[in-house]
Design an enzyme around this catalytic site. Structure first.
Site, PDB file in Angstrom:
ATOM      1  N   GLU A 183       0.800  -1.223   0.000  1.00 26.99           N
ATOM      2  CA  GLU A 183       0.000   0.000   0.000  1.00 26.99           C
ATOM      3  C   GLU A 183       0.836   1.279   0.000  1.00 26.99           C
ATOM      4  O   GLU A 183       0.419   2.283  -0.549  1.00 26.99           O
ATOM      5  CB  GLU A 183      -0.937   0.011   1.216  1.00 26.99           C
ATOM      6  CG  GLU A 183      -2.113  -0.922   1.099  1.00 26.99           C
ATOM      7  CD  GLU A 183      -3.043  -0.578  -0.057  1.00 26.99           C
ATOM      8  OE1 GLU A 183      -3.313   0.622  -0.279  1.00 26.99           O
ATOM      9  OE2 GLU A 183      -3.476  -1.507  -0.771  1.00 26.99           O
ATOM     10  N   SER A 467     -59.223 -19.433  30.201  1.00 22.67           N
ATOM     11  CA  SER A 467     -59.115 -20.644  31.026  1.00 22.67           C
ATOM     12  C   SER A 467     -57.696 -20.991  31.457  1.00 22.67           C
ATOM     13  O   SER A 467     -57.530 -21.843  32.336  1.00 22.67           O
ATOM     14  CB  SER A 467     -59.691 -21.834  30.273  1.00 22.67           C
ATOM     15  OG  SER A 467     -61.015 -21.570  29.942  1.00 22.67           O
TER      16      SER A 467
END
Lengths: 771, 263
Positions: A183, A467
Site C-alpha cells: 500500500e 381458562s
C-alpha cells in the site's frame, strides 16, 4: 514614469498586498481549522464500538441426544467450515458418517469468566446420542464441551460498523510489512504526501491505460476514511493532501499506522461494515491475528485495495490471485524467503459461506434493550463495545418463529374468515419460551412480522387469559382448605351445574362452553375439561382473594381484581407473565426471575454486570407436583388431547385458554425442561372465533415437537411426600377388580383414599394400595 | 531484548515458591485449632447460652423421614419476617445432656452426642452409577466442578457451572445446595436461603446433605443477625450428623462468645 501610472501601480500593489495578506489570513484560518479537526479526531474518542449481543453457549455432554443436522447447522452459523481432512486449524470441522465421528477444532473465545483457547475435539456419536468426547490433543476423555455463543447482532447508532482496537505491538510484524509493501512502500520516508509515489502511479496508470495503482499514502487513506467521502474530485484530493501533511506534522508514524490498522475498511458482512485488521482476521479466517499464516497475511494486506472484489466469500479464485500478487511482492522485496513463498502458495483458500448477522431475534433484542436501558444509556450501548451475553437459544428462536408463522398461515388457510382487510386487522400471534429451572428466556416472538409491526405482544399486549388462569384456582384449592375445612384432592367431587355467585350485592353466573353442564365431576375432570361452573364453585369455596394472591405469588404482576370472574381469567395479563407463573409450577414450585441478560462485559473484558439465577420457593414441591400431574391429564385426556394425536407424546402438562368472547386463544404447556406460551388473536380485539385448542395449541405442538426432537424424554419427578394410588375415575375411591377403568392418581401423603370403590364392589386391585 | 515482565517472572516465581514453603512449614508446625472460625463474622450481639433443651426423642433420620404434611399456602412462601414467627412454633430441638452444664463449664468443642457422625458423602462423582441418566450424570459432574471451584474461592466460575447443572437437571438438589453456598460466599444471604429451601425439600432422604443444608442455613441466619434461629439450625444439623463441622464449630464459637460475655 508618469504620476498617474505611479498611482495605478501603487493602488495595484496595495490591492495585491491586501489580497495576499487576506489569502494568507484565510489560508491560515483554514489550516488552523483543519488542524483542529484532525486533532479532535485523533485525540478524542476516535471510534464508536457497537455493543455485541451473544446467544447462550451450547453445552454438549456424554449421553446427550442431539440431531446431527442441528449441530452441523449450529457449527455453520458459528463460522466453522467443513473440511475433507482432519481439522488442523481453528474453525474447521469434519463429520465422518460411516464412523459417526465429528471432529471439531474449536475457536478461541473470551467467555466472561475465563478465556478459552480453541482445541481439537472428537465427538463419537452412537445413533443420536453422544457416546464419547475426547480432547484431540491429549486423547483425554471429556464429559462435556461448550460451543461458544453465537453473535446475534450489534447495537448500532447510525452506522453499522464492526471494529475492535489493536495496538501495534499485537500486530504480527509480517502483516505490517506486507501492508506497507503493498500500500505505501515509502511510508517511513514521506511527509504525508509522496510525490515520487504519485509520479510512479501516474506512469503505471498511463502505461496500463487504466487506474491500476493509487498514489495515495497510508496517511492520505486514513485521512480520507476519517474525514472525507470517496468522490474523486481535485478539491477533495487537495484537502486530503493538506490534512495528510497536518497529520504527519502532529503525529508519529507509529500513531498514524496504528490508527490506519484500526480504521481501514475490509468489506461487508451483510449490512455491517468490517473495519480494522482485528475484525478482518475474524471475519475472513475466524482467527486471532497472531495465528494468521503467511498466505492469510498476504491476502489480508491484498484485500485493502478492493475488499469486496477480492473477498474469498465472493470468489476464492480472485482472492487467491490477489494473495499471490502480494506474496510475489513480499518475496521480491525479500520480506519472506523463497521457501515461505512456496509454502504460502500451496495454502488452499477454503470456500466459506458468508454467515450474515441479520438479527434473527429482533423481538428478543428489543426486549433486551429495554432491560439494558435501566442500567446503560443508549450512547454507552452503541459506542463502548460492551459484550452482552444472553440466555437466547437461536435454534429455539428459529423454531419458534417458524412455528408461529406457519401456524398463523395455516389458520388463515383453514379459516378464511380470519383473513381480514387492512394492515391493522391481520391475525397476530406471540410466543415465549422459557427454561423453567433457571428462568432463562430462550426464545421470544412478539409478532408475526417484525418489519411490519415492532409491537412486542409478549410483554406489551395485555389480554384476558381465559381458562389458562384456572390452574391457579385448582392450585389454591390444593393448598388451602375450603369453607368447611374441606381439603381438595384430585378425586374430590365438584358440582358442575349452573349457579349464581353473589358478591358485593351483585350476581355473577358462570356459563360453560356450549352451555353443557356435567353434574358431579371429579376435581381432575373439572380441570381437564376446563369446566367453568365447577371451577367457579371451587374458587368460591377457597376464596377468590387466595386465588389472586397465589397468582401474584407465582409471577403475575398485573393488577388482578378479586372478583368472581377472575377465576375464569377475566383480568388482563401478558404472555410473559403467564410464562413466568407456569414456570414456577414446572420448576417444582420454585419461582425464578425471568432472565435475558446474563453477563455484560466491557471492552477490557471486565464483567460489569452478572445476573444470576434467582429462585424463591413459593409452592411446596408436593403441591406443584400434584398440579402438574393434573395438568398432564389436559394433554392426555382433556382439552389439549389433539396434541397427542398430532404426535407430541412426551410427558407434558398444559392448559388451553379461550376467552368468553373468543377474542383470545391461548395455550401454555411444558415439559420439565421447556415451557412455551402461545397467544393468537387480533390487535384490535376483534373476534377470533376459535378456541385455544384450535388456534394456539397446534402452534405449540409444532414448536415442541421440533424443539424437543432428539432430546431425552423426561418426566416430572415426584418429590418425597407424594403417593400414587389407582382409583376408579368415577367414584374417586380405590379401584377394585370390578372397576371398568382406573387412573393412577397422585396424592399428598396422608390424603389418599382408603375406601374401595363403592360403585364397583370387589377385591381391591393389587396395586391400588398406596405406595 | 528481554522485556521487564519477562525478566521479573522467574524471580517472582521463586519468591512465591519460597513464600509457599514458609507458610506450609509454619502452618504444619502450628498447633491445630480446636475449631475453625465460622465462615462469616456474627453480626448479632453475643448472647448468653440458651436454656437447655430436651434430649432427642427420635433417631437422627427422623427429620428426613418425617411424614410430610401438605403445607398450607401461608407456609409455602416463607419470608424473612415469617421466619421468626415460625421459629416460635417449631418444637424445641434436641441437644445432648452436656449442654445443660452452665456456660462457664461448657467445653469449647460442642457436639451433641446422640447421633454418630455420618460418613462424608460430599463427592458427587460417587453418585454417578452406570445406570445414572446422562442428564443427571452431566449435572452431577458440573456440580462437582462447581464444588471444587467454590473450594478455591472462584465464585464466578462456580456459579456458571452450577447454574448449568440445574438447567440440565432441575431436580439436582446438590446443585441447589452448592448455589446456596456460592450465594452465601457472595454475602447474598437471602438468595442463599432461597436456594437452601429448594435443596431441603429434595434432600430429605440424605441425612449427610440435609445436615449440610441446616448448617449452611445457620450460617446465613447468623450473618443476617438472627442468632437464635441460627443456633437452632446448627443444632438441627448436629442432631442429624454430629460430624457436621460447620455446625459444631459455629455452635462452639457462639457458646464461647456467650460465656466470654458473661465473664
Amino acid at each position: 514614469m508618469k504620476k498617474s501610472n505611479l498611482r495605478i501601480f501603487s493602488i495595484s500593489l496595495i490591492v495585491l498586498l491586501l489580497i495576499t495578506s487576506s489569502g494568507i489570513l484565510l489560508g491560515s484560518w483554514y489550516l488552523k481549522n483543519l488542524e483542529v479537526t484532525v486533532k479532535a479526531k485523533f485525540d478524542g474518542q476516535t471510534w464508536r464500538f457497537p455493543s455485541k449481543i451473544y446467544s447462550d453457549s451450547y453445552l454438549l455432554y456424554v449421553g446427550m441426544h442431539l440431531r446431527l443436522e442441528d449441530i452441523l447447522e449450529k457449527l455453520r452459523r458459528l463460522g466453522y467450515h467443513e473440511t475433507k481432512t482432519a481439522p488442523n486449524g481453528k474453525g474447521e470441522y469434519r463429520y465422518q458418517r460411516s464412523s459417526g465421528l465429528l471432529d471439531i477444532y474449536l475457536h478461541d473465545f473470551n467467555y466472561p469468566t475465563e478465556p478459552f483457547k480453541g482445541i481439537p475435539v472428537r465427538i463419537k456419536l452412537q445413533g443420536t446420542a453422544i457416546d464419547k468426547v475426547e480432547n484431540g490433543i491429549t486423547g483425554q476423555e471429556m464429559f462435556s464441551l461448550e460451543l461458544e455463543p453465537e453473535l446475534v447482532t450489534g447495537l448500532y447508532e447510525n452506522v453499522w460498523q464492526e471494529r475492535r482496537l489493536v495496538v501495534l505491538a499485537d500486530v504480527p510484524p509480517l502483516l505490517i510489512k506486507a501492508i506497507l509493501a503493498i500500500e505505501d512502500e515509502r511510508f517511513d520516508r514521506h511527509m504525508g504526501v509522496d510525490p515520487v509515489g504519485l509520479l510512479r502511479a501516474i506512469w503505471v496508470n498511463l502505461r496500463a491505460g487504466a487506474v491500476v495503482q493509487g498514489g495515495s499514502t497510508l496517511t492520505q487513506q486514513l485521512v480520507k476514511n476519517f474525514f472525507l467521502d470517496s468522490e474523486r474530485t481535485l478539491s477533495r484530493k487537495m484537502k486530503e493532501a493538506v490534512m495528510a501533511l497536518i497529520v504527519e506534522r502532529q503525529y508519529s508514524k507509529k500513531e498514524i499506522l496504528e490508527n490506519y490498522l484500526n480504521e481501514i475498511y475490509f468489506g461487508q458482512k451483510g449490512s455491517q461494515g468490517i473495519h480494522g485488521i482485528w475484525e478482518a482476521s475474524q471475519f475472513y479466517f475466524s482467527k486471532p491475528l497472531s495465528e494468521l499464516s503467511v498466505g492469510e497475511i498476504a491476502l489480508t494486506a491484498g484485500l485493502i485495495r478492493g475488499p469486496n472484489n477480492y473477498s474469498p466469500y465472493r470468489s476464492v479464485e480472485a482472492a487467491t490471485r490477489r494473495r499471490n500478487v502480494v506474496l510475489a511482492k513480499l518475496r521480491d522485496d525479500k520480506i519472506i524467503s523463497r521457501r515461505q513463498y512456496d509454502t504460502a502458495l500451496r495454502e488452499a483458500l477454503p470456500h466459506r459461506d458468508l454467515v450474515k448477522v441479520t438479527n434473527d431475534a429482533p423481538f428478543y433484542v428489543d426486549f433486551l434493550r429495554r432491560e439494558l436501558a435501566e442500567n446503560y444509556s443508549n450512547d454507552k450501548l452503541t459506542a463502548e463495545g460492551l459484550r452482552i451475553f444472553t440466555s437466547l437459544d437461536l435454534q429455539l428462536q428459529k423454531i419458534a418463529e417458524r412455528s408461529l408463522f406457519d401456524g398463523l398461515k395455516r389458520l388463515e388457510a383453514t379459516y378464511p374468515a380470519l383473513r381480514r382487510r387492512g394492515e391493522e386487522d391481520s391475525l397476530e400471534g406471540a410466543m415465549i419460551v422459557i427454561r423453567p429451572q433457571t428462568g432463562e428466556i430462550k426464545a421470544m416472538v412478539g409478532g408475526r412480522n417484525y418489519q411490519k409491526s415492532q409491537f412486542n405482544r409478549v410483554f406489551q399486549a395485555k389480554r384476558q387469559p381465559g381458562s389458562i388462569f384456572k390452574p391457579f384456582v385448582y392450585l389454591a384449592a390444593l393448598m388451602n382448605e375450603g369453607s368447611n375445612g374441606k381439603k381438595y384432592t384430585a378425586v374430590s367431587k365438584v358440582d358442575d351445574s349452573p349457579f349464581i355467585w353473589n358478591y358485593d350485592g351483585k350476581e355473577w353466573k358462570p356459563g360453560n362452553y356450549n352451555d353443557e353442564f356435567y353434574g358431579t365431576v371429579t376435581f381432575r375432570r373439572a380441570l381437564e375439561k376446563s369446566l367453568n361452573s365447577a371451577t367457579a364453585r371451587i374458587a368460591q369455596d377457597v376464596g377468590i382473594r387466595r386465588v389472586r394472591d397465589l397468582a401474584h405469588r407465582l409471577g403475575i404482576q398485573s393488577s388482578l381484581p378479586a372478583v368472581p370472574s377472575l377465576a375464569l381469567g377475566s383480568a388482563e395479563v401478558t404472555p410473559l407473565e403467564v410464562a413466568v407463573a407456569f414456570s414456577t409450577l414446572a420448576n417444582n414450585g420454585v419461582r425464578t426471575r425471568p432472565l435475558t441478560v446474563k453477563q455484560v462485559v466491557d471492552h477490557n473484558a471486565r464483567v460489569v454486570e452478572k445476573r444470576d439465577v434467582r429462585v424463591e420457593k413459593v409452592v411446596p414441591a408436593q403441591t406443584a407436583y400434584l398440579i402438574n400431574h393434573l395438568l398432564k391429564g389436559v394433554l392426555d385426556r382433556g382439552t389439549a388431547e389433539s396434541a397427542r394425536r398430532a404426535g407430541f407424546t412426551r410427558p407434558a402438562a398444559g392448559k388451553t385458554g379461550t376467552t368468553n368472547d373468543y377474542k383470545d386463544a391461548w395455550f401454555v404447556g411444558y415439559t420439565p425442561d421447556l415451557l412455551a406460551v402461545v397467544w393468537v388473536g387480533f390487535d384490535n380485539q376483534s373476534k377470533l372465533g376459535l378456541s385455544g385448542s384450535q388456534a394456539a395449541l397446534p402452534i405449540w405442538t409444532d414448536f415442541m415437537k421440533r424443539a424437543t426432537a432428539g432430546t431425552p424424554v423426561t418426566d416430572f419427578v415426584p418429590p418425597p411426600g407424594v403417593r400414587f394410588v389407582e382409583v376408579d375415575p368415577l367414584s374417586g375411591q380405590l379401584a377394585t377388580l370390578n372397576c371398568s377403568s382406573f387412573v393412577r392418581e397422585a396424592f399428598a401423603e396422608g390424603e389418599e383414599p382408603t375406601v374401595t370403590c363403592a360403585l364397583h364392589l370387589g377385591e381391591p386391585l393389587p396395586n391400588s394400595r398406596p405406595e | 531484548m528481554i522485556s521487564t515482565k519477562q525478566r521479573k517472572t522467574p524471580v517472582r516465581l521463586l519468591q512465591r515458591v519460597a513464600a509457599v514453603i514458609i507458610v506450609l512449614a509454619v502452618y504444619g508446625c502450628a498447633p491445630q485449632p480446636l475449631y475453625r472460625r465460622p465462615l462469616t463474622p456474627a453480626t448479632a450481639k453475643p448472647r448468653s447460652l440458651p436454656a437447655p433443651k430436651p434430649a432427642p426423642s427420635s433417631p437422627p433420620s427422623s427429620a428426613a423421614s418425617e411424614s410430610p404434611r401438605r403445607p398450607l399456602l401461608e407456609e409455602a412462601n416463607i419470608r424473612e419476617q415469617d421466619l421468626k414467627t415460625q421459629e416460635k412454633a417449631t418444637p424445641p430441638i434436641t441437644t445432648s445432656k452436656e449442654t445443660s452444664l452452665p456456660p462457664s463449664v461448657i467445653p469449647e468443642t460442642f457436639i451433641p452426642s446422640t447421633p454418630p457422625p455420618l460418613a462424608d458423602d460430599s463427592s458427587l462423582l460417587a453418585k454417578i452409577a452406570p445406570g445414572t441418566p446422562p442428564q443427571r450424570a452431566a449435572s452431577l459432574r458440573l456440580s462437582e466442578e462447581g464444588r471444587m471451584l467454590l473450594g478455591s474461592g472462584d465464585y464466578a466460575k462456580a456459579l456458571n457451572r452450577l447454574e448449568r447443572a440445574i438447567a440440565i437437571d432441575s431436580t439436582n438438589a446438590y446443585g441447589h445446595f452448592l448455589l446456596a453456598k456460592a450465594q452465601y460466599g457472595l454475602k447474598r444471604y437471602k438468595e442463599s436461603l432461597n436456594f437452601l429451601e429448594v435443596a431441603e425439600s429434595r434432600l430429605r432422604g440424605e441425612p449427610f446433605w440435609l445436615a449440610e443444608v441446616y448448617a449452611l442455613r445457620g450460617e446465613n441466619l447468623r450473618a443476617l443477625g438472627m442468632a437464635d434461629r441460627a443456633e437452632d439450625s446448627y443444632t438441627k444439623a448436629l442432631s442429624i450428623n454430629s460430624g457436621n463441622r460447620t455446625a459444631s464449630e459455629a455452635l462452639s464459637r457462639m457458646q464461647s462468645d456467650g460465656s466470654a460475655t458473661q465473664r
